[in-house]
Design an enzyme around this catalytic site. Structure first.
Site, PDB file in Angstrom:
ATOM      1  CB  THR A  19      22.361   4.624 -19.606  1.00  0.00           C
ATOM      2  OG1 THR A  19      22.720   4.113 -20.573  1.00  0.00           O
ATOM      3  CG2 THR A  19      23.110   5.770 -18.982  1.00  0.00           C
ATOM      4  CG  ASP A  20      24.220   0.195 -21.565  1.00  0.00           C
ATOM      5  OD1 ASP A  20      24.018   1.498 -22.158  1.00  0.00           O
ATOM      6  OD2 ASP A  20      24.053  -0.798 -22.394  1.00  0.00           O
ATOM      7  CD  GLU A  21      24.299   5.414 -24.315  1.00  0.00           C
ATOM      8  OE1 GLU A  21      24.966   6.577 -24.597  1.00  0.00           O
ATOM      9  OE2 GLU A  21      22.960   5.265 -24.834  1.00  0.00           O
TER      10      GLU A  21
ATOM     11  N   PRO B  82      18.068   5.057 -41.837  1.00  0.00           N
ATOM     12  CG  PRO B  82      17.894   7.056 -40.601  1.00  0.00           C
ATOM     13  CD  PRO B  82      17.033   6.101 -41.283  1.00  0.00           C
TER      14      PRO B  82
ATOM     15  CE  LYS C 170      16.425   8.232 -27.644  1.00  0.00           C
ATOM     16  NZ  LYS C 170      16.569   7.288 -26.175  1.00  0.00           N
TER      17      LYS C 170
ATOM     18  CE1 TYR D 230      21.134   9.716 -21.270  1.00  0.00           C
ATOM     19  CE2 TYR D 230      22.341   8.174 -22.500  1.00  0.00           C
ATOM     20  CZ  TYR D 230      21.555   8.555 -21.695  1.00  0.00           C
ATOM     21  OH  TYR D 230      20.877   7.446 -20.903  1.00  0.00           O
TER      22      TYR D 230
ATOM     23  CB  SER E 130      24.451  14.402 -18.087  1.00  0.00           C
ATOM     24  OG  SER E 130      23.890  13.702 -19.037  1.00  0.00           O
ATOM     25  CE  LYS E 131      20.888   8.404 -16.522  1.00  0.00           C
ATOM     26  NZ  LYS E 131      19.633   8.748 -15.813  1.00  0.00           N
TER      27      LYS E 131
END
Length: 362
Positions: free
Chosen positions: A139-141, A220, A204, A165, A168-169
């Site tokens: 992921t880009d995160e 939200p 999501k 998250y 951990s990635k």
């Protein structure tokens, strides 16, 4: 040469779309899916291909190394495409244990099994290592957050994860890299921007907005809604992974993105406007969705509600996919405008799929 793939997490959102894409594009290949069917895994995502002789589903946990070893042996797996991951940031904040177990220990389990079957056992028999590829989907995160004017993430951007998250990635990415550099396992990794499209779990952002509009529930928005994400239609992600597996250099990372940045609030407003238009031009939708009061009167945007920002919320992600574009010839087929239109209509036409998930979530 025909391939036999083991796709981990293949009943989840991106994994299932990848399986559909691969079987359509390479009907001669065999695809084995292993999925633990946690809350985000859904057998119904694979219903359309369940009867294919080229497909098999295994209900199992990637942390079960012996099971993975048996699958590699039984099916003569030559390619692992690793999607299986806990991926929801909010859940990682309130319950990080599952993220550590699945994303780090699960990846380690797969790497151990792959090394044993593809490298160690052939070596012990005095034969060449099996032709193989371990493709890791990240992921880009893992790169952290960007300021408004910072350049987009490149493959050599330093990792700076900010949530359990993404941490951990990042750890799993490093394990995959280490297994290549230490043991010679033939790996590739792709880091992708936010995906959207069919089979996206309703918690999501995009599917949440669509399904909440149809149930006349609040939409939200965290903080001021100006968090920026780079969005990619999920089949375009599958197409990128295809290119990495077939044309990418072993040991390399490839960013897959759409060069398509949107603020969260603008995404939500765009969906509201498209939903208003859909209900206006298709009167039957109001009958199909009797709870959709605001959108039926052209006022979906009235459901927008601002809520307290979540802890450690990254402000901006953006992927620079120049390397993937130049080296592999990658280019997304969908713009955000075409992709979001397809996505909205998929949810409008497949309410039986998402209504069950919302019911289970309650």
């Amino acid at each position: 040469m025909n391939k036999t793939l083991l796709v981990t997490g293949g009943a989840g959102f991106i994994g299932a779309n990848f399986v559909h894409y691969w079987m359509k594009t390479y009907p001669q290949d065999k695809v084995i899916v292993i999925d633990a069917l946690t809350y985000a895994g859904n057998r119904e995502n694979l219903e359309l291909i369940e009867d294919s002789s080229q497909f098999e589903f295994v209900h199992g946990d990637i942390c079960n190394t012996s099971l993975v070893e048996k699958l590699i042996d039984k099916h003569k797996i030559d390619t692992i495409v690793h999607f299986a991951a806990e991926s929801h940031v909010d859940r990682s904040i309130t319950g990080p244990d599952a993220f550590i177990e699945t994303n780090i220990l699960g990846t380690y389990s797969l790497l151990k099994a792959a090394k044993l079957k593809w490298l160690d056992e052939p070596k012990a028999k005095g034969i060449e290592a099996a032709v193989h590829r371990f493709h890791h989907v990240s992921t880009d995160e893992v790169y952290g957050t960007l300021g408004p004017n910072d350049p987009a993430f490149k493959e050599d951007t330093a990792y700076a994860p900010n949530s359990p998250y993404s941490a951990s990635k990042a750890a799993s990415d490093h394990l995959v890299r280490a297994y290549h550099h230490t043991y010679g396992l033939e790996v590739t990794t792709s880091n992708c921007s936010n995906n959207y499209g069919p089979y996206h779990f309703p918690e999501k952002l995009i599917p949440l907005v669509i399904t909440n509009i149809l149930n006349n529930k609040p939409l939200p928005i965290y903080g001021d809604g100006q968090q920026i994400r780079d969005w990619l239609y999920v089949e375009d992600h599958a197409r990128g992974i295809d290119l990495v597996i077939n044309k990418g250099q072993v040991g390399e990372n490839y960013n897959i993105g759409g060069h398509n940045e949107w603020a969260n609030i603008d995404i939500v407003k765009t969906i509201c406007n498209l939903m208003n238009d859909a209900f206006e031009s298709n009167p039957a939708l109001a009958e199909k969705y009797p709870n959709a009061i605001a959108v039926a009167s052209g006022k979906a945007e009235s459901l927008i509600t601002y809520v307290e920002d979540r802890a450690g919320h990254d402000r901006r992600y953006a992927i620079d996919a120049t390397k993937t574009n130049n080296e592999l010839g990658y280019k997304p087929a969908e713009s955000f405008e075409t992709g979001i239109e397809k996505t909205i209509w998929w949810y409008l036409d497949n309410n039986s799929w998402w209504e069950k998930l919302i019911g289970e979530k309650k």
